[in-house]
Design a protein around this motif. Structure first.
Motif, mmCIF file in Angstrom:
data_model
loop_
_atom_site.group_PDB
_atom_site.id
_atom_site.type_symbol
_atom_site.label_atom_id
_atom_site.label_comp_id
_atom_site.label_asym_id
_atom_site.label_seq_id
_atom_site.Cartn_x
_atom_site.Cartn_y
_atom_site.Cartn_z
ATOM 1 N N THR A 6 1.019 2.766 1.050
ATOM 2 C CA THR A 6 -0.118 1.438 1.887
ATOM 3 C C THR A 6 -0.493 0.417 1.891
ATOM 4 O OG1 THR A 6 -2.249 2.210 3.062
ATOM 5 C CG2 THR A 6 -1.464 2.414 0.656
ATOM 6 N N TYR A 26 -7.926 1.103 3.838
ATOM 7 C CA TYR A 26 -6.463 1.256 3.466
ATOM 8 C C TYR A 26 -5.718 0.546 5.057
ATOM 9 C CZ TYR A 26 -7.162 3.660 -0.646
ATOM 10 O OH TYR A 26 -7.251 4.513 -2.065
ATOM 11 N N VAL A 57 -6.360 5.618 7.773
ATOM 12 C CA VAL A 57 -4.599 6.336 7.781
ATOM 13 C C VAL A 57 -4.654 7.855 7.630
ATOM 14 C CG1 VAL A 57 -3.979 4.372 6.182
ATOM 15 C CG2 VAL A 57 -4.948 5.964 5.156
ATOM 16 N N ALA A 106 0.158 3.669 6.330
ATOM 17 C CA ALA A 106 0.591 4.160 5.431
ATOM 18 C C ALA A 106 1.437 5.102 5.900
ATOM 19 C CB ALA A 106 -0.272 5.330 4.892
#
Length: 458
Positions: A172, A158, A112, A161
């Protein structure tokens, strides 16, 4: 000639920027399609720019984010760079004055990109979120971990985001548990943080969030559920107090007559069938129907479902009773649990600094407005939680729509609950699984504080 993949793109200072391995290069000034020098012997300030990020260590660029007067460049080598004109702010960026210099050294998520909210820039790492401070007057830069107050709360990996600037929030999706969305909200007064919090939305277990994006006051997510894709949205500001709080909510306007009715009453079984034209995750055990303000008479506000059938791409929701009335509003969805856990209580001085000592908390009082029922759960030293529940008790003498003649929402009031524990060992949570909103205006606590001093008296 060597072919390499372009890893990131950005628009900065009227140029289109690219990154490939450890090289950052741009188009000509004002011409995004021109990537070549006009005359290599006479380089002008409008020519394309080409610069390498690596110095002592190979630093493959993974993202570039325009921020303030520089380009924030993140790499896999746990080094963050600033790309800018050597003359500082106000200087035209050109091939002859471009500089790229390392400013911070943090491990970051390569999946991200760093996110900006107003004048703040944040980037994620495994179970951490950092606020980039930028260079000060001495030319020094740093980053502060804003997640230090919630260790281990954020996920390790993740995806997707994004920011919601109107709500001062960054969010996220947990890549390992893709039904979880993690939020961080921070509000400033001048240069001081007056409120910040971490929290998350947990969708049904079968939901796999593919991507998320905030637009205006809504959060939109693309969800894959049982090999089907759904576009869902959630209002990020307060809904009307009469709108029920349900998950996977579908708002149906009843149609009894004409072609393709969506509300059918069966007088033999005394049941009403509502046809929902979306295959949402409704079940006979969980799904609720909440009747809007268009209904009147003795009809209860909340009805539990009897049966849910899947007919192709439709859901049939069947309930007991006669609800075969045209042009009425019905909210159909699943209840969910709201759980807000407060951070440990602390005593702070006028400079907002924590005062060291022992805080024994006796009781608390919540002040609420336009709020339905909620519970305060106090967990202390591995003992069973002590739960105190608030219920509104105003009589509904106007429409008489409830099972009991009581209003489900308290317009203005307060609720007192007991704690009797130390702040460092008492976990205070506000929980609710009702369909009515919970709106806590403020919370006051009473207790005793014994200050400790680390100074040495001579």
């Amino acid at each position: 000639m060597k072919h390499v993949k372009i890893k990131s793109l950005a628009v900065f200072k009227d140029r289109l920027w690219f990154s490939a391995e450890d090289v950052v290069f741009s188009s000509a000034l004002g011409n995004y399609e021109n990537l070549f020098l006009g005359d290599a012997t006479n380089i002008t300030e409008t020519d394309p720019i080409d610069i390498r990020a690596s110095s002592n260590t190979f630093a493959e660029v993974v993202s570039m984010v325009p921020f303030e007067d520089y380009l924030f460049v993140n790499t896999k080598a746990n080094i963050q760079f600033q790309l800018q004109a050597a003359g500082g702010e106000g200087t035209t960026l050109s091939p002859t004055n471009v500089t790229i210099s390392p400013v911070t050294y943090y491990s970051t998520s390569a999946i991200v990109d760093p996110q900006t909210i107003g004048s703040q820039l944040y980037f994620y790492d495994s179970k951490r979120l950092y606020l980039f401070m930028g260079k000060d007057k001495l030319g020094l830069a740093s980053a502060v971990e804003v997640s230090s107050s919630v260790p281990g709360y954020l996920p390790s990996n993740y995806r997707s985001a994004c920011t919601a600037p109107s709500r001062d929030s960054i969010l996220t999706v947990d890549s390992d548990n893709p039904n979880n969305i993690y939020f961080y909200t921070v509000r400033f007064s001048g240069d001081r943080v007056i409120q910040n919090s971490f929290y998350r939305f947990v969708l049904s277990q079968a939901s796999n969030i593919q991507t998320a994006q905030a637009y205006e006051n809504y959060l939109y997510v693309v969800v894959r559920n049982n090999n089907k894709f759904f576009l869902q949205r959630s209002n990020m500001i307060a809904d009307d107090v009469n709108t029920p709080r349900l998950d996977d909510m579908f708002i149906l306007t009843t149609k009894v007559n004409g072609n393709n009715p969506n509300t059918i009453y069966d007088s033999v079984t005394n049941t009403t069938t509502f046809k929902v034209p979306v295959d949402l995750p409704y079940t006979s055990q969980n799904t609720l129907l909440v009747f809007g303000s268009t209904w009147s008479g003795e009809t209860p506000n909340i009805v539990s479902t009897t049966t849910v059938n899947t007919i192709g791409s439709y859901k049939e929701v069947i309930v007991q009773g006669n609800y075969g009335t045209d042009n009425m509003t019905v909210y159909i969805g699943n209840p969910f649990n709201m759980n807000v856990t407060l951070s440990p209580l602390q005593i702070k001085n006028q400079n907002n600094e924590t005062v060291e000592g022992t805080l024994s908390v006796r009781m608390g009082t919540t002040r609420h407005a336009n709020s339905g029922p909620y519970s305060i759960s106090i967990a202390s030293r591995n003992r069973p939680p002590m739960v105190s529940t608030f219920y509104p008790n105003y009589a509904d003498i106007v429409l008489n729509e409830d099972v009991l003649p009581l209003d489900l929402v308290d317009i203005d009031g307060e609720f007192t609950f007991k704690i009797f524990g130390y702040s460092d060992s008492s976990q205070i949570s506000i929980v609710s699984d009702f369909v009515t909103p919970v709106n806590i205006v403020n919370i006051n606590f009473k207790g005793k504080f014994k200050q400790k001093s680390n100074s040495t008296n001579t």
